[in-house]
Design a protein around this motif. Structure first.
Motif, PDB file in Angstrom:
ATOM      1  N   ILE A 133       0.837  -1.200   0.000  1.00 13.15           N
ATOM      2  CA  ILE A 133       0.000   0.000   0.000  1.00 13.15           C
ATOM      3  C   ILE A 133       0.869   1.246   0.000  1.00 13.15           C
ATOM      4  O   ILE A 133       0.617   2.189  -0.757  1.00 13.15           O
ATOM      5  N   VAL A 134       1.912   1.264   0.816  1.00 15.18           N
ATOM      6  CA  VAL A 134       2.811   2.426   0.864  1.00 15.18           C
ATOM      7  C   VAL A 134       3.463   2.643  -0.503  1.00 15.18           C
ATOM      8  O   VAL A 134       3.576   3.777  -0.978  1.00 15.18           O
ATOM      9  N   GLU A 135       3.855   1.566  -1.153  1.00 10.47           N
ATOM     10  CA  GLU A 135       4.446   1.680  -2.490  1.00 10.47           C
ATOM     11  C   GLU A 135       3.443   2.276  -3.476  1.00 10.47           C
ATOM     12  O   GLU A 135       3.780   3.143  -4.287  1.00 10.47           O
ATOM     13  N   MET A 136       2.184   1.837  -3.384  1.00  8.17           N
ATOM     14  CA  MET A 136       1.143   2.378  -4.269  1.00  8.17           C
ATOM     15  C   MET A 136       0.879   3.851  -3.957  1.00  8.17           C
ATOM     16  O   MET A 136       0.623   4.648  -4.868  1.00  8.17           O
ATOM     17  N   ILE A 137       0.938   4.222  -2.671  1.00  9.00           N
ATOM     18  CA  ILE A 137       0.766   5.633  -2.300  1.00  9.00           C
ATOM     19  C   ILE A 137       1.865   6.460  -2.949  1.00  9.00           C
ATOM     20  O   ILE A 137       1.603   7.520  -3.535  1.00  9.00           O
ATOM     21  N   GLU A 144       2.249  10.559  -9.464  1.00 10.49           N
ATOM     22  CA  GLU A 144       1.304  10.844 -10.540  1.00 10.49           C
ATOM     23  C   GLU A 144       0.472  12.082 -10.219  1.00 10.49           C
ATOM     24  O   GLU A 144       0.166  12.891 -11.108  1.00 10.49           O
ATOM     25  N   LEU A 145       0.113  12.257  -8.953  1.00 11.22           N
ATOM     26  CA  LEU A 145      -0.625  13.450  -8.528  1.00 11.22           C
ATOM     27  C   LEU A 145       0.216  14.700  -8.764  1.00 11.22           C
ATOM     28  O   LEU A 145      -0.289  15.715  -9.261  1.00 11.22           O
ATOM     29  N   GLY A 197      -7.784  15.395 -13.586  1.00 10.22           N
ATOM     30  CA  GLY A 197      -6.659  14.515 -13.281  1.00 10.22           C
ATOM     31  C   GLY A 197      -6.204  14.653 -11.840  1.00 10.22           C
ATOM     32  O   GLY A 197      -5.894  13.659 -11.172  1.00 10.22           O
ATOM     33  N   ILE A 198      -6.168  15.892 -11.349  1.00  8.62           N
ATOM     34  CA  ILE A 198      -5.784  16.145  -9.954  1.00  8.62           C
ATOM     35  C   ILE A 198      -6.786  15.479  -9.016  1.00  8.62           C
ATOM     36  O   ILE A 198      -6.400  14.774  -8.081  1.00  8.62           O
ATOM     37  N   MET A 239      -5.892  12.488  -6.532  1.00 12.87           N
ATOM     38  CA  MET A 239      -6.058  12.806  -5.116  1.00 12.87           C
ATOM     39  C   MET A 239      -6.922  11.738  -4.442  1.00 12.87           C
ATOM     40  O   MET A 239      -6.619  11.276  -3.339  1.00 12.87           O
ATOM     41  N   MET A 240      -7.973  11.305  -5.120  1.00 14.87           N
ATOM     42  CA  MET A 240      -8.836  10.272  -4.553  1.00 14.87           C
ATOM     43  C   MET A 240      -8.125   8.927  -4.505  1.00 14.87           C
ATOM     44  O   MET A 240      -8.321   8.164  -3.554  1.00 14.87           O
ATOM     45  N   ASP A 241      -7.283   8.626  -5.501  1.00 12.80           N
ATOM     46  CA  ASP A 241      -6.501   7.385  -5.441  1.00 12.80           C
ATOM     47  C   ASP A 241      -5.646   7.373  -4.182  1.00 12.80           C
ATOM     48  O   ASP A 241      -5.605   6.375  -3.453  1.00 12.80           O
ATOM     49  N   VAL A 242      -4.965   8.480  -3.913  1.00 14.27           N
ATOM     50  CA  VAL A 242      -4.107   8.574  -2.725  1.00 14.27           C
ATOM     51  C   VAL A 242      -4.957   8.480  -1.457  1.00 14.27           C
ATOM     52  O   VAL A 242      -4.606   7.770  -0.512  1.00 14.27           O
TER      53      VAL A 242
END
Length: 90
Positions: free
Chosen positions: A22-26, A32-33, A44-45, A49-52
């Motif tokens: 999860i930390v790696e994905m963050i 990307e953000l 896109g922002i 932002m929601m992905d994070v």
């Protein structure tokens, strides 16, 4: 929100994702953000932002973090660290 994320994780088999993953994905989504911010693309922002945000919720679930209690404590720390200055006084 946490309960919704838990349900989505269970339905998709994501509940075995490790804290490290999860930390790696963050980190990846944060980069990307930052790119989206450079392009000034609101959609896109918002999307990144929601992905994070969702990944942070997943991290809180894995860590057993009580977000409401932590949020209230953090706000209190901020109030103490950054008190409101009265207007007209230096």
């Amino acid at each position: 929100m946490v309960e919704i994320i838990k349900k989505i994780e269970n339905e998709r088999g994501w509940n075995s994702t490790t804290v490290e993953q999860i930390v790696e994905m963050i980190e990846e989504n944060y980069e990307e953000l930052k790119d989206e911010v450079q392009t000034k693309d609101k959609h896109g922002i918002d999307h990144k932002m929601m992905d994070v945000f969702v990944l942070l919720l997943q991290l809180a679930i894995r860590n057993g973090t009580d977000l409401e209690t932590l949020f209230k404590a953090h706000l209190e720390e901020m109030r103490e660290k950054y008190p409101v200055k009265e207007h007209g006084s230096d």
